[in-house]
Design a protein around this motif. Structure first.
Motif, mmCIF file in Angstrom:
data_model
loop_
_atom_site.group_PDB
_atom_site.id
_atom_site.type_symbol
_atom_site.label_atom_id
_atom_site.label_comp_id
_atom_site.label_asym_id
_atom_site.label_seq_id
_atom_site.Cartn_x
_atom_site.Cartn_y
_atom_site.Cartn_z
ATOM 1 N N THR A 1 0.838 -1.202 0.000
ATOM 2 C CA THR A 1 0.000 0.000 0.000
ATOM 3 C C THR A 1 0.872 1.250 0.000
ATOM 4 N N LEU A 2 1.895 1.221 0.855
ATOM 5 C CA LEU A 2 2.800 2.375 0.937
ATOM 6 C C LEU A 2 3.445 2.649 -0.420
ATOM 7 N N VAL A 3 3.896 1.577 -1.087
ATOM 8 C CA VAL A 3 4.550 1.762 -2.385
ATOM 9 C C VAL A 3 3.575 2.375 -3.388
ATOM 10 N N ILE A 4 2.314 1.896 -3.367
ATOM 11 C CA ILE A 4 1.319 2.458 -4.291
ATOM 12 C C ILE A 4 1.124 3.948 -4.008
ATOM 13 N N VAL A 5 0.967 4.282 -2.718
ATOM 14 C CA VAL A 5 0.762 5.692 -2.353
ATOM 15 C C VAL A 5 1.953 6.534 -2.809
ATOM 16 N N LEU A 6 3.168 5.998 -2.606
ATOM 17 C CA LEU A 6 4.358 6.771 -2.968
ATOM 18 C C LEU A 6 4.448 6.968 -4.483
ATOM 19 N N ILE A 7 4.063 5.932 -5.250
ATOM 20 C CA ILE A 7 4.121 6.065 -6.710
ATOM 21 C C ILE A 7 3.129 7.129 -7.178
ATOM 22 N N VAL A 8 1.889 7.066 -6.658
ATOM 23 C CA VAL A 8 0.878 8.059 -7.053
ATOM 24 C C VAL A 8 1.347 9.460 -6.672
ATOM 25 N N ASP A 9 1.899 9.578 -5.455
ATOM 26 C CA ASP A 9 2.366 10.871 -4.964
ATOM 27 C C ASP A 9 3.476 11.418 -5.855
ATOM 28 N N ALA A 10 4.387 10.524 -6.256
ATOM 29 C CA ALA A 10 5.484 10.968 -7.122
ATOM 30 C C ALA A 10 4.937 11.432 -8.466
ATOM 31 N N GLY A 11 3.889 10.745 -8.962
ATOM 32 C CA GLY A 11 3.271 11.152 -10.213
ATOM 33 C C GLY A 11 2.721 12.560 -10.130
#
Lengths: 269, 282
Positions: B248-258
């Motif tokens: 979940t954290l990785v998904i959130v971080l990827i979206v945030d980076a986008g």
């Protein structure tokens, strides 16, 4: 002052006075309208929305049989223990991290990650680690509040003006004096921001813990009344949570303004 | 000619040396290295203290769990289920929230009217509202979508409004004195000026919406990421549980980076996109 300028000024004054009346009038009307709509919807569809009067009646009933005070006491108690623990651990931790340069550099990323995790997702982990117990409830509150406290303490200390530190060195202050006389007062505005955010998050934590750990506090009240379809109690519980959240934010803003009176924009952050 | 070759050789040599030096520096300040070090310390700590792996699982077993649930389709399914609620809820919040926020920024009557309601939504622990959503919308996808919506909506409105209001009055006055039409004022001044703030609102909104969906899934026992967390928690599988949390954290971080990259592209002058920043406390 020409007559025309005076006229223009009185015009703007009139406009300002009109706004000063219009704004609260419009807002109060909007809120009252909201309550009226709420009441009407509640009376038309009692299985969907508990009307305003039903919610008040449920609150009076809960206060009368003492359940409200029991629930509030539990919730506020757990919140207070967890919050004080988070401050007692978080502020010193932030100071120690700020004094160590490699740690400070690495910490920013990890704290950002900790804040990006949906905290609620960690609650089942605490249940496994601590059992269905008061310890788990308090641990959840600490876990919610701690990251923002550490992050803001760290940011506050790192942001202290370098010229102040140089002056401290030229006055030959020792390390402890530098921390207590220069770094901590300089960091206080941001530490207070952390304390404020931490308390709001502690409230979230204690409600989340009520959902998923022990069904005793306010969170438990809301959750149980959902499963038993007791809309009046459920809406009343949410109303109490809203009032608590508002009280928390107003109270800490007041404290913040008193503690960091020199910092003019402390209230606006 | 020979000196030229010598110089060139010299240059490539120092280039190589510089590259090694850079690589070393990168490694020393590297996030990857620090993460690997932390994981190794965690693994060693678990093995040395012999702590109960149910309470604190080893990173190696968390990694194993991640591979395990990824291969057995639970994880991909859960991600899809979570996104099914997240994406429509977030898009709806953006579609309604940006116009409302912009209108609140431009027209004070709209602002006065909506301000109390937006403040209430912003100040309320929305977590406490999810049981109401369950009663209103049942145990299906609708509730989870609405959860994403109400978690994202107030942040999007607030930041769109702040964006419009951050456009300086002097700019607006200048446009008026150049007799720019209202439409032009909106297109050329207000919208570009408020864009960075709007993107910031979307960014904060979506990471908040993830939390909303996961809480709803946990309360409802829905088969998304939140449901997996509850299932593994009840089974005392902390290694699987933490694997889901990290995914979940990785998904959130990827979206945030986008969104951060989008922010940087649309408004490179606005430095806020560089900071992850603590999301609003709610």
């Amino acid at each position: 002052v020409t007559a025309r300028a005076a006229g223009a000024r009185s015009l703007t004054w009139a406009a300002a006075r009109r706004d000063a009346v219009a704004k609260p009038a419009l807002q109060i009307t909007a809120l009252l309208l909201g309550v009226v709509v709420w009441q009407l919807v509640g009376e038309a569809k009692p299985r969907v929305v508990a009307s305003f009067t039903t919610v008040l009646a449920a609150g009076v009933q809960l206060g009368h049989d003492g359940q409200l005070w029991q629930v509030l006491g539990r919730t506020l108690g757990e919140m207070a223990i967890g919050y004080v623990a988070a401050l007692a651990v978080g502020i010193p931790l932030g100071v120690v991290m700020a004094l160590n340069r490699p740690v400070e550099r690495a910490a920013d990323m990890y704290l950002g990650w900790l804040l990006a995790i949906p905290e609620i997702a960690m609650i089942p982990f605490f249940v496994v680690a601590f059992g269905v117990d008061l310890a788990a409830q308090v641990a959840v509150v600490v876990a919610f509040a701690l990251p923002v406290v550490v992050k803001n303490t760290l940011a506050g200390l790192v942001g202290v003006d370098h010229s102040l530190l140089e002056m401290a060195t030229s006055f030959e202050l020792n390390r402890i004096q530098v921390i207590t006389k220069v770094l901590l007062p300089g960091a206080l505005p941001l530490i207070m921001v952390g304390a404020r955010m931490g308390l709001s998050r502690a409230l979230l934590g204690v409600i989340g813990a009520g959902f998923f750990v022990q069904l005793f506090g306010l969170g438990g009240l809301i959750y149980l009344s959902e499963t038993t379809f007791n809309l009046g109690v459920m809406f009343f519980g949410i109303l109490v949570v809203m009032i608590l959240a508002m009280a928390v934010s107003v109270g800490l803003q007041w404290l913040d303004r008193r503690l960091t009176f020199w910092n003019k924009d402390a209230g606006s952050r | 000619v020979s000196t030229a070759v010598a110089v060139q050789q010299n240059a490539t040599l120092s280039d190589a040396r510089r590259r090694v030096h850079h690589a070393f520096e990168w490694l020393a300040g590297s996030r990857l290295l620090s993460v690997i070090l932390l994981l190794i310390l965690w693994e060693i700590g678990c093995r040395v203290t012999g702590i109960n792996p149910t309470v604190i699982p080893r990173p190696s077993s968390i990694l194993g769990s991640a591979v395990d649930i990824a291969l057995h389709y639970q994880l991909p399914n859960a991600i899809v289920v979570t996104l099914q609620a997240l994406v429509p809820g977030f898009l709806l919040a953006a579609l309604l929230g940006i116009p409302l926020g912009v209108a609140m920024g431009v027209y004070r009557y709209v602002r006065w009217l909506w301000d109390p309601y937006v403040s209430i939504l912003l100040g309320t622990p929305l977590l406490a509202m999810i049981p109401v959503l369950v009663i209103w919308f049942g145990l299906g996808l609708t509730t989870r979508t609405v959860a994403a919506f109400i978690f994202a909506f107030p942040l999007i409105v607030l930041n769109a409004q702040a964006g419009v209001r951050s456009v300086g009055l002097s700019l607006v006055e200048m446009s008026t004195s150049f007799e720019v039409s209202r439409r032009h004022l909106f297109q050329k001044v207000l919208l570009p000026g408020s864009l960075p703030s709007i993107v910031l609102g979307l960014r904060l909104g979506i990471s908040h919406a993830v939390k909303g969906v996961i809480i709803a899934e946990m309360l409802m026992g829905a088969p998304g990421l939140g449901g997996l967390i509850i299932t593994f928690g009840e089974a005392y599988r902390t290694d699987h549980l933490l694997a889901v949390v990290f995914v979940t954290l990785v998904i959130v971080l990827i979206v945030d980076a986008g969104f951060s990259a989008l922010h940087g592209r649309l408004a490179p002058w606005d430095q806020r996109y560089l900071h992850a920043g603590a999301p609003a406390p709610r």
